[in-house]
Design an enzyme around this catalytic site. Structure first.
Site, PDB file in Angstrom:
ATOM      1  N   GLU A 145       0.726  -1.149  -0.102  1.00 48.81           N
ATOM      2  CA  GLU A 145      -0.091  -0.120   0.012  1.00 48.81           C
ATOM      3  C   GLU A 145       0.833   1.412   0.030  1.00 48.81           C
ATOM      4  OE1 GLU A 145      -4.157  -1.304   2.480  1.00 48.81           O
ATOM      5  OE2 GLU A 145      -2.517  -0.018   3.401  1.00 48.81           O
ATOM      6  N   GLU A 231      -6.547  -7.380  -0.550  1.00 51.67           N
ATOM      7  CA  GLU A 231      -7.205  -7.083   0.785  1.00 51.67           C
ATOM      8  C   GLU A 231      -8.529  -6.280   0.998  1.00 51.67           C
ATOM      9  OE1 GLU A 231      -3.983  -5.237   3.259  1.00 51.67           O
ATOM     10  OE2 GLU A 231      -5.593  -4.116   4.396  1.00 51.67           O
TER      11      GLU A 231
END
Length: 431
Positions: A145, A231
């Protein structure tokens, strides 16, 4: 890595689908058929390593019916940068188990600052792609991320460098994170990476991320790139809060409509809403599904009712402390089992040589790799000590999804699962 002649176990996801490739915005298997993979993400390796073992993975395959496992190797905060040998040994162990079981596995460089660790990351993926590139099971997630790093001048050049390194050894699927906690996928689609078999990461948490993020995903796919949800969670982006039934249902319908693969966060007993396990849950799998704790009724309880069971309050905390599944874990497990049954993920005829391997010993016998679970006892002890002191869910990720909640409820009814779900696993944080 598994040595000698080897092929995926008959009937396993890899035996059925073989090598996965990107064609336009879709994932296609070795038979040219669109494929959707579903499963679970483990927790940060440096904090949740006690569940990084063969017994847990075998249980997830056998009981949860996962076809995908995400392995988030922590990089900072006591992870790979500080303990490269321990972390590499840990991820190698679980990847080997996934290969033997015939499921797909994501090697995830779990980092928010990968652009600052470019040399370390490139060397790591050079080794991993050289070791595992011959197996169709193994995918490479090169940047978990990014936060506010710029796509054009920071994220993209970093990812392109890793792509070129991995492509020296394999053309297996490679997944690249996008700006703002892997949400700005439409930005990446306007200036995509060069190369083939590439996908872009989308992370969401239903209580925090709604239609505006689905619009970005649709735009990216319309621009021709593939999306992979490595995710996701049903609660707030910080990993807690309560389950957002309406938005979770919308997200599950969205993923199914566009055939987007996903992994749910996370196999962990950390005391927060996104965890699938209650505190002190066994590190060997076989987690109890039902619980005896009574819950108050709520307006949403009818969605999770079942024969003879209790209702879960929409605002109840799912930390019952009995060592079994949380409300989130029960929901996700039910969804994965239903998906597997309805999409023939198990037991269908296995195409010959679809895995790309010559005949071998197939699945490891129980205990073949269990002995490896003791190799990192010291690391696991450290994990148990630090799990409770981990940073907020924003430091956590991933990946597999639940089918639309209405379908999950139907399955729970028919299976008489004692589900009372409202605080489902949460989490894709801005972390």
């Amino acid at each position: 890595s598994p040595s000698g002649s080897f092929h995926a176990p008959p009937g396993s996801p890899v035996a059925q689908h073989g090598h996965i490739q990107v064609v336009g915005p879709r994932l296609i298997d070795s038979h040219g058929v669109p494929v959707r993979l579903r499963g679970m993400s483990l927790f940060w390796s440096q904090w949740g390593g006690k569940y990084w073992n063969s017994r847990v993975i075998k249980w997830l395959v056998k009981d949860w019916k996962i076809s995908l496992l995400r392995c988030p190797m922590g990089v900072e905060a006591g992870g790979y940068l500080q303990k490269p040998r321990a972390e590499q040994r840990r991820i190698t162990r679980v990847v080997d188990v996934a290969i033997r079981l015939g499921i797909y596995v994501i090697i995830d460089w779990h980092d928010h600052n990968a652009t600052a660790h470019s040399k370390k990351a490139t060397d790591f993926f050079d080794h991993m792609s050289k070791t595992y590139g011959k197996y169709p099971n193994v995918f490479f997630e090169v940047y978990n991320e990014p936060i506010q790093q710029l796509w054009a001048t920071e994220i993209r050049p970093y990812c392109q460098s890793v792509v070129e390194t991995v492509r020296k050894h394999t053309d297996n699927l490679l997944i690249c994170g996008t700006r703002k906690w892997s949400q700005e996928v439409e930005e990446a689609s306007l200036l995509p990476l060069k190369g083939k078999n590439l996908a872009y990461t989308l992370h969401f948490y239903a209580q925090s991320h709604k239609e505006e993020l689905r619009v970005k995903a649709r735009t990216a796919m319309a621009n021709g790139v593939a999306i992979f949800v490595t995710e996701w969670g049903t609660c707030r982006a910080d990993g807690d809060g309560t389950v957002d039934v309406l938005e979770t249902t919308k997200w599950m319908e969205f993923l199914e409509e566009y055939n987007i693969s996903d992994a749910n966060w996370a196999i962990s007993d950390k005391s927060e809403a996104c965890s699938a396990l209650q505190p002190k849950a066994s590190v060997r799998g076989h987690w109890p599904v039902s619980h005896r704790k009574k819950h108050s009724r709520s307006t949403n309880s009818r969605l999770f009712a079942h024969h003879g069971g209790h209702h879960a309050s929409h605002h109840a905390v799912r930390r019952h402390g009995t060592g079994g599944l949380t409300d989130s874990g029960r929901l996700v497990r039910a969804s994965l089992r239903e998906w597997s049954a309805s999409h023939h993920a198990w037991g269908t005829p296995t195409p010959k040589n679809s895995s790309g391997h010559s005949p071998g010993r197939g699945d490891a016998e129980d205990g073949d790799d269990d002995k490896d679970d003791d190799d990192d006892d010291d690391d696991d002890d450290d994990n148990q000590k630090t799990t409770t002191s981990t940073t907020s869910r924003q430091d956590q990720d991933i990946v597999s999804a639940a089918a639309p909640l209405a379908r999950v409820w139907a399955l729970a009814c028919s299976a008489c699962l004692a589900i009372g779900l409202s605080v489902v696993w949460a989490g894709q944080s801005p972390w």
